[in-house]
Design a protein around this motif. Structure first.
Motif, PDB file in Angstrom:
ATOM      1  N   LEU A 138      46.948  17.304 -51.339  1.00 44.98           N
ATOM      2  CA  LEU A 138      46.171  17.203 -50.105  1.00 44.98           C
ATOM      3  C   LEU A 138      45.327  15.930 -50.081  1.00 44.98           C
ATOM      4  CD1 LEU A 138      44.942  20.899 -49.642  1.00 44.98           C
ATOM      5  CD2 LEU A 138      46.802  19.737 -48.432  1.00 44.98           C
ATOM      6  N   LEU A 139      44.796  15.548 -51.233  1.00 41.81           N
ATOM      7  CA  LEU A 139      44.012  14.315 -51.325  1.00 41.81           C
ATOM      8  C   LEU A 139      44.871  13.104 -50.976  1.00 41.81           C
ATOM      9  CD1 LEU A 139      41.401  12.810 -52.120  1.00 41.81           C
ATOM     10  CD2 LEU A 139      42.252  12.797 -54.480  1.00 41.81           C
ATOM     11  N   ILE A 140      46.080  13.066 -51.518  1.00 44.54           N
ATOM     12  CA  ILE A 140      46.989  11.946 -51.235  1.00 44.54           C
ATOM     13  C   ILE A 140      47.316  11.888 -49.748  1.00 44.54           C
ATOM     14  CG2 ILE A 140      49.330  11.079 -51.619  1.00 44.54           C
ATOM     15  CD1 ILE A 140      49.103  12.250 -54.484  1.00 44.54           C
ATOM     16  N   ILE A 141      47.606  13.053 -49.158  1.00 44.20           N
ATOM     17  CA  ILE A 141      47.929  13.079 -47.732  1.00 44.20           C
ATOM     18  C   ILE A 141      46.722  12.654 -46.895  1.00 44.20           C
ATOM     19  CG2 ILE A 141      48.623  14.556 -45.803  1.00 44.20           C
ATOM     20  CD1 ILE A 141      50.204  16.223 -47.808  1.00 44.20           C
ATOM     21  N   SER A 142      45.516  13.074 -47.296  1.00 40.98           N
ATOM     22  CA  SER A 142      44.304  12.671 -46.571  1.00 40.98           C
ATOM     23  C   SER A 142      44.137  11.162 -46.581  1.00 40.98           C
ATOM     24  CB  SER A 142      43.073  13.339 -47.194  1.00 40.98           C
ATOM     25  OG  SER A 142      43.130  14.730 -47.072  1.00 40.98           O
ATOM     26  N   ILE A 143      44.403  10.560 -47.732  1.00 45.38           N
ATOM     27  CA  ILE A 143      44.303   9.100 -47.845  1.00 45.38           C
ATOM     28  C   ILE A 143      45.338   8.435 -46.945  1.00 45.38           C
ATOM     29  CG2 ILE A 143      44.596   7.143 -49.407  1.00 45.38           C
ATOM     30  CD1 ILE A 143      43.476   8.964 -51.638  1.00 45.38           C
ATOM     31  N   LEU A 144      46.555   8.973 -46.940  1.00 50.33           N
ATOM     32  CA  LEU A 144      47.611   8.415 -46.082  1.00 50.33           C
ATOM     33  C   LEU A 144      47.236   8.516 -44.601  1.00 50.33           C
ATOM     34  CD1 LEU A 144      50.826   9.751 -47.853  1.00 50.33           C
ATOM     35  CD2 LEU A 144      49.920   7.415 -47.882  1.00 50.33           C
ATOM     36  N   ILE A 145      46.611   9.626 -44.220  1.00 46.39           N
ATOM     37  CA  ILE A 145      46.215   9.811 -42.819  1.00 46.39           C
ATOM     38  C   ILE A 145      45.168   8.785 -42.414  1.00 46.39           C
ATOM     39  CG2 ILE A 145      44.985  11.356 -41.227  1.00 46.39           C
ATOM     40  CD1 ILE A 145      46.435  13.701 -42.526  1.00 46.39           C
TER      41      ILE A 145
END
Length: 365
Positions: free
Chosen positions: A18-25
């Protein structure tokens, strides 16, 4: 299916994803326009894949009581049912009869998989209906909430009950279906009576200022009353037997499962973020939306109840009866109305800050 992931890091793996996806967003928001058709198409496809993966990952978790709480407890009951033992059902009829019925046909992992589909699907439907082509961002905010994972693997009945409440809001314009969903949620877990009562009260009194006053008044009342409110509500027979234990804190079992009791200022500030959002959007940005005002009323009243019993052991069980609506209260106006010039960038920042509370409390702290 995920046996290759050590049980002790199983939960943290999803938080780091989820952290990685948040950064990508947030990186995407700083570079691209939210109206870009290719970006929207990508997030729709990615979102569908992500929902499937998340549902399977949650449903196929190890049967560990140490890391997944009630997962192991229900697994033991399920095994007893499969061996022909009788389950005495006196409450939470929908959940218990569902478990009893399922034990005759499917394995415990299949049962948990079904429950997590039931847990996640209403959130997807709600996001798809009210956020349209931007549904993934709302859905993502739901699943990055502080207690989302916990109530999918530990407080199962609570989590399922609130998801049925969300499904009821999906049918907001079809009142019969809405109340049927909420009644089913009540029979999944009786504590849902709190947001149901909040829905009825806020449906009668539609002035959002009243909701905010109720929430603010609950803080000094809780500070002055201390444990009096928990004892008061328990004496009224307000909650089921186990929930009364949460309120009165009469068992070391409950105290040991909630790492800190007393007045939780950290959780109060977390709750206040949705209160601030509602105040800002309605009174500063003049967003008059009947559905949104009703949602804010439900949140304010249900959260005010939690504030009154905030010093009780295991009061987080009551906090979730309002927290499950936080993503909707915060995100709804941002994808329904034009509020800021760089709205996508602002939302991305808000989403990351919202998730970082979850990440800090569950991974770092």
């Amino acid at each position: 299916m995920f046996d290759w992931i050590p049980v002790e890091v199983y939960t943290n793996v999803q938080y780091y994803v989820l952290l990685i996806i948040s950064i990508l967003i947030i990186v995407h928001a700083m570079v691209f326009d939210i109206k870009d058709s290719k970006s929207i198409a990508f997030f729709n496809v990615f979102g569908a894949f992500f929902i499937i993966l998340l549902t399977i990952y949650m449903g196929q978790r190890p049967l560990s009581g140490k890391y997944f709480g009630d997962t192991a407890n229900y697994a033991r009951i399920y095994a007893d049912l499969q061996q022909g033992k009788e389950l005495i059902i006196e409450k939470d009829y929908l959940f218990n009869y569902l478990m009893q019925f399922s034990s005759n046909y499917i394995s415990i992992h299949s049962f948990y998989q079904f429950l997590d589909i039931l847990y996640i699907l209403p959130i997807f439907l709600f996001s798809r209906k009210y956020f349209g082509k931007y549904w993934f961002f709302a859905f993502y905010m739901f699943i990055t909430s502080f207690s989302f994972w916990s109530y999918g693997v530990n407080g199962l009945r609570n989590g399922l009950a609130t998801s049925l409440f969300v499904l009821g809001l999906y049918f907001y314009d079809k009142k019969v279906l809405m109340y049927v969903c909420m009644l089913l949620g009540y029979f999944m877990h009786a504590s849902l009576i709190i947001p149901i009562a909040a829905l009825l009260v806020s449906g009668l009194y539609k002035n959002p200022k009243i909701y905010l006053y109720i929430w603010l008044l609950a803080i000094p009342l809780s500070l002055a009353g201390g444990g009096m409110w928990a004892n008061f509500f328990s004496s009224l027979g307000f909650a089921e037997d186990r929930t009364q234990g949460y309120l009165t804190g009469g068992s070391d079992e409950y105290n040991s499962q909630f790492s800190q009791t007393g007045f939780r200022w950290d959780f109060l500030l977390y709750s206040a973020s949705a209160i601030f959002a509602g105040w800002y959007f309605i009174f500063k940005k003049n967003i008059i939306d009947r559905f949104y005002i009703h949602m804010l009323g439900i949140y304010c009243i249900a959260n005010a109840f939690w504030i009154l019993v905030i010093t009780a052991a295991f009061s987080n069980r009551f906090a979730y009866l309002s927290w499950f609506l936080m993503p909707a209260v915060i995100a709804y106006p941002m994808f329904r109305y034009k509020i800021w010039k760089d709205q996508y960038k602002v939302f991305a920042v808000i989403l990351v800050l919202y998730f970082m509370f979850t990440f800090f409390m569950n991974v770092i702290k």
